[in-house]
Design an enzyme around this catalytic site. Structure first.
Site, PDB file in Angstrom:
ATOM      1  N   ARG A  20      -3.166 -10.158   5.179  1.00  0.00           N
ATOM      2  CA  ARG A  20      -3.780 -10.281   3.417  1.00  0.00           C
ATOM      3  C   ARG A  20      -2.559  -9.004   2.928  1.00  0.00           C
ATOM      4  O   ARG A  20      -2.368  -8.583   2.767  1.00  0.00           O
ATOM      5  CB  ARG A  20      -5.555  -8.777   3.007  1.00  0.00           C
ATOM      6  N   LYS A  78       0.471  -1.322   0.125  1.00  0.00           N
ATOM      7  CA  LYS A  78      -0.393  -0.108  -0.040  1.00  0.00           C
ATOM      8  C   LYS A  78       0.970   1.312  -0.327  1.00  0.00           C
ATOM      9  O   LYS A  78       1.573   1.379   0.630  1.00  0.00           O
ATOM     10  CB  LYS A  78      -1.138   0.122   1.581  1.00  0.00           C
TER      11      LYS A  78
HETATM   12  C1  LIG Z   1     -10.318  -5.889  -0.352  1.00  0.00           C
HETATM   13  N1  LIG Z   1      -9.565  -5.348   0.427  1.00  0.00           N
HETATM   14  C2  LIG Z   1      -8.434  -4.751  -0.336  1.00  0.00           C
HETATM   15  N2  LIG Z   1      -7.337  -3.643   1.286  1.00  0.00           N
HETATM   16  C3  LIG Z   1      -8.612  -4.399   2.310  1.00  0.00           C
HETATM   17  C4  LIG Z   1      -7.960  -4.102   3.437  1.00  0.00           C
HETATM   18  O1  LIG Z   1      -6.865  -4.059   4.198  1.00  0.00           O
HETATM   19  N3  LIG Z   1      -8.410  -5.675   4.886  1.00  0.00           N
HETATM   20  C5  LIG Z   1      -9.677  -6.348   3.919  1.00  0.00           C
HETATM   21  N4  LIG Z   1     -10.745  -6.641   4.167  1.00  0.00           N
HETATM   22  N5  LIG Z   1      -9.514  -6.151   2.687  1.00  0.00           N
HETATM   23  C6  LIG Z   1      -8.749  -5.390   1.589  1.00  0.00           C
END
Ligand SMILES: Cn1cnc2c(O)nc(N)nc21
Length: 279
Positions: free
Chosen positions: A259, A224
């Site tokens: 994630r 990010k």
């Molecule tokens: C789909 N998506 C993109 N960034 C995300 C994040 O930080 N958390 C979650 N739960 N989904 C995300």
């Protein structure tokens, strides 16, 4: 104890984190350049992430990056349902679906998905709660100020940690009152979703505050923008920065679901941290 119930799975996250591999089946996904739009390349990427040790996959058919164009439900179904169907047929993977649409949740849960990852915390289409309840699916409630189209225009909070935590508490309460099992709910502060650089940094620094909600916490920081702002690295060179943030959250036992795009290095980091902690 921190148990997360997702359909027939009871996941004990008390001592172990889950690495969630990102599977964007969108032509404009910010980091994959849309090369996974085709089913076979998506399945190839999925098998690669599973081989690298991903505990679950997050399949998304609508890009959520700032300014992304919304995708109609027919197109989102066309993108994600075949991928979930084939993953269920070919693998034993635990599957999360990144969607805010009731019909996409219903169709993918019917194909065997285990979790709905809703960046709107089930606000955009409250009817999404029906298939989540019916299938006793896991659900991730994420905080976002505004929508992907508006969220970065002027994010503002009086106290970002308190407001995000209160929002998530309210959403948990709303889902429980709507008949969703409390132990099927996970939360997520939504790094980069209606936050300035400072908001993101404060949320990460104070991540332990969310333990008060006593829910598994999902953290999505992979590649990010805030990592680029600090390291000066372009999107495709943010693995070390992303893993560092994951390690920081894991070491403070403040996140249980990480994630990521880059599964292998994150899995190694999780294994090392947990080996030390459990030695
Ligand atoms: C789909 N998506 C993109 N960034 C995300 C994040 O930080 N958390 C979650 N739960 N989904 C995300």
């Amino acid at each position: 104890m921190l148990i997360w119930k997702c359909r027939d799975l009871n996941l004990d996250l008390t001592q172990h984190a889950l690495v969630m591999g990102i599977l964007n089946v969108t032509p404009d996904s910010f980091s994959d350049g849309g090369q996974f739009a085709l089913l076979d390349s998506a399945l190839h990427q999925a098998e690669q992430m599973l081989a690298e040790g991903a505990n679950l996959l997050d399949v998304g058919g609508e890009s959520t990056r700032p300014g992304a164009e919304p995708v109609c439900v027919e197109e989102e179904l066309r993108r994600v349902v075949p991928v979930v169907r084939e993953l269920t047929r070919r693998t034993k993977a635990m599957i999360s679906v990144d969607t805010t649409k009731e019909s996409v949740a219903r169709a993918t849960l019917a194909e065997g998905a285990h979790i709905i990852n809703d960046i709107s915390a089930c606000r955009f289409e409250p009817a999404i709660l029906d298939p989540i309840r019916e299938y006793r699916a896991g659900v991730i409630l994420m905080h976002m100020q505004g929508t992907p189209q508006t969220m970065q225009l002027n994010p503002s909070y009086s106290d970002v940690v308190t407001e995000v935590r209160n929002f998530l508490q309210e959403r948990i309460q709303f889902l429980v009152e709507a008949g969703i099992a409390a132990d099927s709910i996970a939360i997520d502060p939504g790094i980069g979703f209606g936050k300035t650089h400072e908001h993101n940094m404060i949320l990460l620094k104070e991540l332990r505050e969310f333990q008060k909600l006593r829910k598994p916490l999902c953290l999505g920081v992979s590649r990010k923008g805030f990592i680029g702002q600090i390291t000066g690295k372009p999107r495709n060179d943010r693995v070390a920065g992303s893993v560092a943030v994951a390690c920081d959250a894991l070491t403070r036992q403040s996140a249980q679901i990480i994630r990521v795009h880059d599964v292998a290095p994150t899995v190694d980091a999780v294994r090392m941290i947990e080996a030390i902690r459990l030695s």
